[in-house]
Design an enzyme around this catalytic site. Structure first.
Site, PDB file in Angstrom:
ATOM      1  N   HIS A 192       8.897   1.053   3.626  1.00 33.62           N
ATOM      2  CA  HIS A 192       9.952   1.031   4.652  1.00 33.62           C
ATOM      3  C   HIS A 192      10.778  -0.233   4.441  1.00 33.62           C
ATOM      4  O   HIS A 192      10.513  -1.004   3.506  1.00 33.62           O
ATOM      5  CB  HIS A 192       9.331   1.111   6.049  1.00 33.62           C
ATOM      6  CG  HIS A 192       8.238   0.094   6.283  1.00 33.62           C
ATOM      7  ND1 HIS A 192       8.476  -1.269   6.295  1.00 33.62           N
ATOM      8  CD2 HIS A 192       6.904   0.238   6.453  1.00 33.62           C
ATOM      9  CE1 HIS A 192       7.342  -1.911   6.511  1.00 33.62           C
ATOM     10  NE2 HIS A 192       6.372  -1.030   6.592  1.00 33.62           N
ATOM     11  N   HIS A 230       9.000  -3.594   3.600  1.00 37.20           N
ATOM     12  CA  HIS A 230       8.617  -3.777   2.193  1.00 37.20           C
ATOM     13  C   HIS A 230       9.850  -4.086   1.338  1.00 37.20           C
ATOM     14  O   HIS A 230       9.816  -4.944   0.469  1.00 37.20           O
ATOM     15  CB  HIS A 230       7.981  -2.501   1.635  1.00 37.20           C
ATOM     16  CG  HIS A 230       6.732  -2.061   2.318  1.00 37.20           C
ATOM     17  ND1 HIS A 230       6.678  -0.918   3.081  1.00 37.20           N
ATOM     18  CD2 HIS A 230       5.481  -2.575   2.326  1.00 37.20           C
ATOM     19  CE1 HIS A 230       5.447  -0.745   3.534  1.00 37.20           C
ATOM     20  NE2 HIS A 230       4.697  -1.745   3.103  1.00 37.20           N
ATOM     21  N   MET A 244       0.842  -1.203   0.000  1.00 36.09           N
ATOM     22  CA  MET A 244       0.000   0.000   0.000  1.00 36.09           C
ATOM     23  C   MET A 244       0.875   1.249   0.000  1.00 36.09           C
ATOM     24  O   MET A 244       0.391   2.345   0.276  1.00 36.09           O
ATOM     25  CB  MET A 244      -0.933   0.000   1.216  1.00 36.09           C
ATOM     26  CG  MET A 244      -1.902  -1.174   1.182  1.00 36.09           C
ATOM     27  SD  MET A 244      -3.427  -0.861   2.080  1.00 36.09           S
ATOM     28  CE  MET A 244      -2.815  -0.590   3.722  1.00 36.09           C
ATOM     29  N   GLY A 245       2.171   1.084  -0.300  1.00 36.19           N
ATOM     30  CA  GLY A 245       3.056   2.247  -0.407  1.00 36.19           C
ATOM     31  C   GLY A 245       3.525   2.762   0.937  1.00 36.19           C
ATOM     32  O   GLY A 245       3.384   2.113   1.964  1.00 36.19           O
TER      33      GLY A 245
HETATM   34  P1  AMP Z   1       1.280  -2.907   3.522  1.00 33.78           P
HETATM   35  O1  AMP Z   1       1.884  -1.859   2.638  1.00 33.78           O
HETATM   36  O2  AMP Z   1       1.190  -2.524   4.957  1.00 33.78           O
HETATM   37  O3  AMP Z   1       0.003  -3.476   2.961  1.00 33.78           O
HETATM   38  O4  AMP Z   1       2.322  -4.123   3.505  1.00 33.78           O
HETATM   39  C1  AMP Z   1       2.699  -4.730   2.293  1.00 33.78           C
HETATM   40  C2  AMP Z   1       3.424  -6.003   2.596  1.00 33.78           C
HETATM   41  O5  AMP Z   1       4.589  -5.734   3.381  1.00 33.78           O
HETATM   42  C3  AMP Z   1       2.575  -6.998   3.403  1.00 33.78           C
HETATM   43  O6  AMP Z   1       2.803  -8.315   2.920  1.00 33.78           O
HETATM   44  C4  AMP Z   1       3.101  -6.830   4.794  1.00 33.78           C
HETATM   45  O7  AMP Z   1       2.949  -7.969   5.612  1.00 33.78           O
HETATM   46  C5  AMP Z   1       4.570  -6.572   4.525  1.00 33.78           C
HETATM   47  N1  AMP Z   1       5.186  -5.886   5.657  1.00 33.78           N
HETATM   48  C6  AMP Z   1       4.722  -4.780   6.304  1.00 33.78           C
HETATM   49  N2  AMP Z   1       5.520  -4.473   7.344  1.00 33.78           N
HETATM   50  C7  AMP Z   1       6.505  -5.405   7.370  1.00 33.78           C
HETATM   51  C8  AMP Z   1       7.627  -5.641   8.224  1.00 33.78           C
HETATM   52  N3  AMP Z   1       7.913  -4.851   9.248  1.00 33.78           N
HETATM   53  N4  AMP Z   1       8.427  -6.695   7.935  1.00 33.78           N
HETATM   54  C9  AMP Z   1       8.149  -7.519   6.889  1.00 33.78           C
HETATM   55  N5  AMP Z   1       7.105  -7.349   6.057  1.00 33.78           N
HETATM   56  C10 AMP Z   1       6.291  -6.311   6.292  1.00 33.78           C
END
Ligand code: AMP
Length: 277
Positions: free
Chosen positions: A31, A34, A27-28
């Site tokens: 960090h 990602h 979702m952008g």
């Molecule tokens: P999001 O942008 O929050 O939807 O996350 C995108 C992907 O990154 C998802 O598969 C999350 O589980 C993964 N993700 C988010 N935070 C972390 C983290 N701290 N460590 C590893 N993967 C992450």
């Protein structure tokens, strides 16, 4: 690195990628968490596609959709050095044009934990991920253990709907003090940021108790509760010690289990988890 918005441009660009394709849906507001998924995809696949889409259908009416952090230029600058082939940044109207009415729903596994606190959340997640899979046709898709229930639900959907791809789950990337990286950490003020280590502290204390021989799941949950409630700025929403596969709450910790929790720091809701066994 090519960046596209429309489905037709995505399809045209996808056709030119020969060999294995890894997909990293996000979702952008990227960090290190990602970026670790992108690096893993890059190691294991010939080509990597990253999607950046703040999916409106996975946010509840009282959640943070409108203020969810967005910065495409910043994200593209972070991705560029990693050798990503294609970035797809679809619009909400492109994904859900007017009259949209098709949904993908996983049943029992989406009821507890995040599903209980965020009604409709996983229906939005599985629908958008199914659409991303159909559009990008990956050989592998990469998700974070940080969202453990989401990873389990997506694995189930992939099996049940016969998507011809492998789901790869990558370890949670943490700050030096243990806080799991999250785009939402940006909302925390200085005091809340310090207090936010309480999730890691509670999970660590519960894991230590389990490793010392405690198998009573209620006592393990009790330890997490005790640590979270000792932090004045934290408001516990749930703590769980559940079966790793079914996500049902355990009485006795045996086999593989998932410790997880959701905690508010002010208005910011954070989740974290550890696997046991
Ligand atoms: P999001 O942008 O929050 O939807 O996350 C995108 C992907 O990154 C998802 O598969 C999350 O589980 C993964 N993700 C988010 N935070 C972390 C983290 N701290 N460590 C590893 N993967 C992450």
């Amino acid at each position: 690195m090519k960046t596209v918005t429309t489905l037709s441009d995505l399809r045209a660009a996808r056709l030119s990628l020969k060999g294995t394709v890894g997909l990293v849906p996000t979702m952008g507001y990227l960090h290190e968490g990602h970026l670790s998924l992108i690096q893993r995809a890059k190691e294991e696949c010939k080509h990597v596609i990253v999607t950046i889409f703040v999916n409106p259908t996975q946010f509840g009416p009282n959640e943070d959709l409108s203020k969810y952090p967005r910065d495409l230029e910043r994200d593209l600058n972070l991705i560029r050095p990693l050798g990503v082939d294609l970035v797809w940044n679809p619009s909400a109207e492109g994904m859900y044009p007017s009259g949209y009415q098709t949904w993908v729903e996983v049943e029992a596994m989406t009821r507890p934990l995040e599903g209980a606190m965020r009604p409709g959340h996983f229906k939005g997640v599985t629908t958008v991920v199914a659409k991303l899979f159909n559009a990008t046709q990956p050989d592998r898709a990469y998700f974070g253990q940080k969202d453990a229930q989401q990873a389990a639900v997506i694995r189930k959907m992939t099996q049940d709907l016969n998507f011809p791809l492998e789901i790869v789950v990558c370890a949670t990337v943490r700050e030096a003090d243990g806080l799991a990286m999250s785009s939402r950490n940006k909302y925390l003020n200085e005091d809340e940021r310090k207090a936010a280590t309480v999730l890691f502290r509670a999970l660590s204390a519960a894991k230590e108790l389990y490793e010392a021989g405690e198998m009573d799941a209620e006592k393990v949950r009790g330890k997490m509760k005790e640590v979270v409630t000792s932090e004045p700025l934290a408001q516990m929403q749930y703590v769980s010690c559940a079966d790793y596969d079914t996500l049902e709450e355990l009485d006795v910790v045996k086999g593989k289990a998932l410790l997880s929790m959701a905690v508010f720091l002010g208005k910011t809701r954070l989740i974290d988890n550890f696997a046991l066994g």
